[in-house]
Design a protein around this motif. Structure first.
Motif, mmCIF file in Angstrom:
data_model
loop_
_atom_site.group_PDB
_atom_site.id
_atom_site.type_symbol
_atom_site.label_atom_id
_atom_site.label_comp_id
_atom_site.label_asym_id
_atom_site.label_seq_id
_atom_site.Cartn_x
_atom_site.Cartn_y
_atom_site.Cartn_z
ATOM 1 N N THR A 1 0.815 -1.223 0.000
ATOM 2 C CA THR A 1 0.000 0.000 0.000
ATOM 3 C C THR A 1 0.844 1.267 0.000
ATOM 4 O OG1 THR A 1 -0.190 -0.044 2.422
ATOM 5 C CG2 THR A 1 -1.945 -1.118 1.156
ATOM 6 N N CYS A 2 2.132 1.144 0.285
ATOM 7 C CA CYS A 2 3.009 2.312 0.181
ATOM 8 C C CYS A 2 3.057 2.838 -1.245
ATOM 9 C CB CYS A 2 4.422 1.969 0.648
ATOM 10 S SG CYS A 2 4.565 1.600 2.419
ATOM 11 N N ALA A 3 2.616 2.012 -2.197
ATOM 12 C CA ALA A 3 2.575 2.458 -3.590
ATOM 13 C C ALA A 3 1.652 3.651 -3.765
ATOM 14 C CB ALA A 3 2.120 1.313 -4.501
ATOM 15 N N ALA A 4 0.680 3.817 -2.849
ATOM 16 C CA ALA A 4 -0.244 4.945 -2.957
ATOM 17 C C ALA A 4 0.487 6.276 -2.898
ATOM 18 C CB ALA A 4 -1.298 4.871 -1.852
ATOM 19 N N GLY A 5 1.519 6.347 -2.092
ATOM 20 C CA GLY A 5 2.222 7.612 -1.936
ATOM 21 C C GLY A 5 3.651 7.613 -2.426
ATOM 22 N N ILE A 6 4.086 6.504 -3.072
ATOM 23 C CA ILE A 6 5.489 6.400 -3.439
ATOM 24 C C ILE A 6 5.870 7.408 -4.514
ATOM 25 C CG2 ILE A 6 5.180 4.649 -5.230
ATOM 26 C CD1 ILE A 6 8.008 4.811 -2.597
ATOM 27 N N ILE A 7 4.960 7.689 -5.466
ATOM 28 C CA ILE A 7 5.284 8.671 -6.496
ATOM 29 C C ILE A 7 5.315 10.069 -5.902
ATOM 30 C CG2 ILE A 7 4.505 9.713 -8.658
ATOM 31 C CD1 ILE A 7 3.506 7.023 -9.535
ATOM 32 N N GLY A 8 4.392 10.343 -4.980
ATOM 33 C CA GLY A 8 4.450 11.616 -4.278
ATOM 34 C C GLY A 8 5.719 11.759 -3.466
ATOM 35 N N PHE A 9 6.217 10.638 -2.936
ATOM 36 C CA PHE A 9 7.472 10.657 -2.192
ATOM 37 C C PHE A 9 8.634 10.991 -3.112
ATOM 38 C CE2 PHE A 9 11.029 8.224 -0.105
ATOM 39 C CZ PHE A 9 11.170 9.096 0.969
ATOM 40 N N VAL B 1 1.703 -6.509 -7.325
ATOM 41 C CA VAL B 1 2.268 -5.563 -8.291
ATOM 42 C C VAL B 1 1.170 -4.981 -9.163
ATOM 43 C CG1 VAL B 1 3.674 -5.418 -10.380
ATOM 44 C CG2 VAL B 1 4.603 -6.488 -8.322
ATOM 45 N N ALA B 2 0.266 -5.843 -9.651
ATOM 46 C CA ALA B 2 -0.823 -5.363 -10.510
ATOM 47 C C ALA B 2 -1.698 -4.358 -9.761
ATOM 48 C CB ALA B 2 -1.657 -6.545 -10.999
ATOM 49 N N LEU B 3 -2.043 -4.672 -8.514
ATOM 50 C CA LEU B 3 -2.875 -3.752 -7.738
ATOM 51 C C LEU B 3 -2.129 -2.474 -7.387
ATOM 52 C CD1 LEU B 3 -4.742 -6.157 -5.278
ATOM 53 C CD2 LEU B 3 -5.662 -4.983 -7.271
ATOM 54 N N SER B 4 -0.838 -2.599 -7.067
ATOM 55 C CA SER B 4 -0.074 -1.416 -6.675
ATOM 56 C C SER B 4 0.072 -0.430 -7.826
ATOM 57 C CB SER B 4 1.304 -1.823 -6.149
ATOM 58 O OG SER B 4 2.104 -2.385 -7.183
ATOM 59 N N LEU B 5 0.182 -0.940 -9.040
ATOM 60 C CA LEU B 5 0.291 -0.049 -10.200
ATOM 61 C C LEU B 5 -1.000 0.746 -10.393
ATOM 62 C CD1 LEU B 5 2.144 -2.421 -12.697
ATOM 63 C CD2 LEU B 5 3.084 -0.384 -11.597
ATOM 64 N N VAL B 6 -2.143 0.086 -10.188
ATOM 65 C CA VAL B 6 -3.419 0.798 -10.283
ATOM 66 C C VAL B 6 -3.544 1.815 -9.159
ATOM 67 C CG1 VAL B 6 -5.929 0.532 -10.189
ATOM 68 C CG2 VAL B 6 -4.550 -1.112 -11.461
ATOM 69 N N ILE B 7 -3.175 1.414 -7.959
ATOM 70 C CA ILE B 7 -3.263 2.310 -6.801
ATOM 71 C C ILE B 7 -2.394 3.545 -7.006
ATOM 72 C CG2 ILE B 7 -2.634 2.522 -4.358
ATOM 73 C CD1 ILE B 7 -3.462 -0.431 -4.063
ATOM 74 N N ALA B 8 -1.173 3.333 -7.473
ATOM 75 C CA ALA B 8 -0.261 4.462 -7.679
ATOM 76 C C ALA B 8 -0.806 5.414 -8.723
ATOM 77 C CB ALA B 8 1.115 3.949 -8.089
ATOM 78 N N TYR C 1 -3.721 8.229 2.889
ATOM 79 C CA TYR C 1 -4.839 7.352 2.603
ATOM 80 C C TYR C 1 -4.428 5.891 2.488
ATOM 81 C CZ TYR C 1 -6.673 11.901 1.146
ATOM 82 O OH TYR C 1 -7.035 13.225 1.101
ATOM 83 N N GLU C 2 -3.162 5.594 2.714
ATOM 84 C CA GLU C 2 -2.696 4.222 2.546
ATOM 85 C C GLU C 2 -3.431 3.257 3.463
ATOM 86 O OE1 GLU C 2 1.471 4.393 3.179
ATOM 87 O OE2 GLU C 2 1.915 5.420 1.301
ATOM 88 N N GLY C 3 -3.658 3.684 4.712
ATOM 89 C CA GLY C 3 -4.332 2.808 5.664
ATOM 90 C C GLY C 3 -5.736 2.430 5.256
ATOM 91 N N LEU C 4 -6.391 3.269 4.458
ATOM 92 C CA LEU C 4 -7.754 2.983 4.024
ATOM 93 C C LEU C 4 -7.813 1.826 3.040
ATOM 94 C CD1 LEU C 4 -9.032 6.646 3.481
ATOM 95 C CD2 LEU C 4 -9.334 5.195 5.494
ATOM 96 N N LEU C 5 -6.671 1.424 2.485
ATOM 97 C CA LEU C 5 -6.648 0.342 1.501
ATOM 98 C C LEU C 5 -6.495 -1.028 2.148
ATOM 99 C CD1 LEU C 5 -4.197 2.021 -1.033
ATOM 100 C CD2 LEU C 5 -6.677 1.889 -1.237
ATOM 101 N N SER D 1 -2.057 0.262 -16.954
ATOM 102 C CA SER D 1 -1.435 0.885 -18.121
ATOM 103 C C SER D 1 -2.265 2.071 -18.601
ATOM 104 C CB SER D 1 -1.281 -0.143 -19.241
ATOM 105 O OG SER D 1 -0.746 0.443 -20.403
ATOM 106 N N PHE D 2 -3.578 1.904 -18.653
ATOM 107 C CA PHE D 2 -4.461 2.991 -19.081
ATOM 108 C C PHE D 2 -4.374 4.172 -18.123
ATOM 109 C CE2 PHE D 2 -8.602 5.034 -18.469
ATOM 110 C CZ PHE D 2 -8.779 5.612 -19.714
ATOM 111 N N LEU D 3 -4.458 3.894 -16.813
ATOM 112 C CA LEU D 3 -4.416 4.973 -15.825
ATOM 113 C C LEU D 3 -3.038 5.635 -15.782
ATOM 114 C CD1 LEU D 3 -6.404 3.335 -12.884
ATOM 115 C CD2 LEU D 3 -7.203 5.078 -14.484
#
Length: 252
Positions: A65-73, A148-155, A167-171, A233-235
Motif C-alpha cells: 500500500t506504500c505504492a499509494a504515496g510512493i510517487i508523491g514521495f 504488483v498489478a494492484l499497486s500499479l493501479v493504486i499508484a 490514505y494508505e491505511g484505508l486500503l 497501463s491505461f491509468l
C-alpha cells in the motif's frame, strides 16, 4: 525485461534505505503473527502454517500500500522529474519505483516464519517434504504478481492527490475482506467468495494455505491479473498525459 528487473532491484535498494518502510513491514508482520500465535494457543482453530502465512500476507500487502504515496514521495525528493524524463520511458521507470514496494513486501514471509519459530521454539511446523516449500514459493510469487498489478493501479489513482500517503491505511481492511484473506478456518460467504475472484490475491492465498486450487481458478487468476495490469497501463498513461501535456500534475 532484464533492464526492468535491474531498475526494480535498484529502487528496492532505495526503498529499504528509508527506515519507515522497513519498520512498517517488520512491525506489521510480527504483530500480526504474534496475534495469530496467541489466538492459536488460546482457542486453536488454525494451523501454524495458516498463522504465519496470514502474518506474511498482511505484512506484504501493508508494504504494498506504500505504492499509494510512493510517487508523491519521489516528487518530495525531487527525483520525479528525472524519472519521467528517463530515456527508457516514463511508464517503465515509474513502474519500477512502484513495484519496489510489493517486491520488498516478499520479505514479510521469512519475517513471519521466523517470528512463529521463535514464539513456538520450533522450526518444524511447516511440514515435511519439498512439495510444501515449492507450493509456498509459487504462491508467494503469484501473490507478488497480484500485489504488483494492484499497486500499479493504486499508484496511478492516488498520484492525482498530494495527500496520497495519508490514505494508505484505508486500503488495508477493504482489500483483506474482499479478497477473503481474513478467512482461514472458515469459508467466506458465497457472495464474498465470488467477489474475491476479481482481486488477484485470493487464489495465491488459497495456494499458500494448501487449499485445492483448480486449473480453472488458476486461469481465472491469470485473466484477473492481466486485467488489472491493463487498467494500470491505461491509468498510468492518463496520469503521464496530465503531467507532460496538460500540465495539471506537478512533477517538481
Amino acid at each position: 525485461m532484464k533492464r526492468q528487473l535491474r531498475m526494480t532491484a535498484f529502487h528496492v535498494r532505495q526503498f529499504v534505505s528509508v527506515p519507515y518502510f522497513i519498520q512498517l513491514m517488520v512491525m506489521t508482520t510480527t504483530a500480526t503473527t504474534l496475534v495469530q500465535f496467541l489466538a492459536a494457543s488460546a482457542w486453536g482453530g488454525i494451523t501454524p502454517m495458516q498463522g504465519w502465512v496470514r502474518g506474511g500476507v498482511v505484512g506484504m500487502w501493508t508494504t504494498t500500500t506504500c505504492a499509494a504515496g510512493i510517487i508523491g514521495f519521489e516528487r518530495y525528493k525531487g527525483t520525479l522529474v528525472h524519472l519521467i524524463m528517463a530515456p527508457v520511458g516514463a511508464l517503465r521507470s515509474l513502474a519500477a519505483v512502484v513495484c519496489a514496494a510489493a517486491s520488498f513486501g516478499l520479505a514479510a514471509f521469512p519475517v513471519a516464519w521466523c517470528t512463529w519459530a521463535l514464539l513456538s521454539a520450533s522450526g518444524s511446523f511447516t511440514g515435511p517434504g519439498w512439495e510444501v516449500w515449492a507450493r509456498l514459493v509459487v504462491g508467494a510469487l503469484m501473490l507478488l504478481a497480484g500485489c504488483v498489478a494492484l499497486s500499479l493501479v493504486i499508484a496511478a489513482l492516488f498520484v492525482l492527490t498530494p495527500n496520497a500517503i495519508q490514505y494508505e491505511g484505508l486500503l488495508l481492511v477493504p482489500v483483506f475482506v474482499a479478497s477473503g484473506i481474513v478467512f482461514t478456518s472458515a469459508a467466506p460467504p458465497a457472495w464474498l467468495a465470488a467477489a474475491s475472484r476479481f482481486l488477484p490475491l485470493s487464489v495465491p492465498f488459497e495456494l499458500l494455505l494448501g487449499r485445492v486450487t483448480s486449473v480453472a481458478a488458476l486461469g481465472g487468476w491469470l485473466v484477473c491479473t492481466a486485467a488489472w495490469l491493463g487498467i494500470s497501463s491505461f491509468l498510468g498513461r492518463r496520469a503521464l498525459r496530465l503531467a507532460t501535456r496538460a500540465g495539471t500534475l506537478e512533477v517538481v
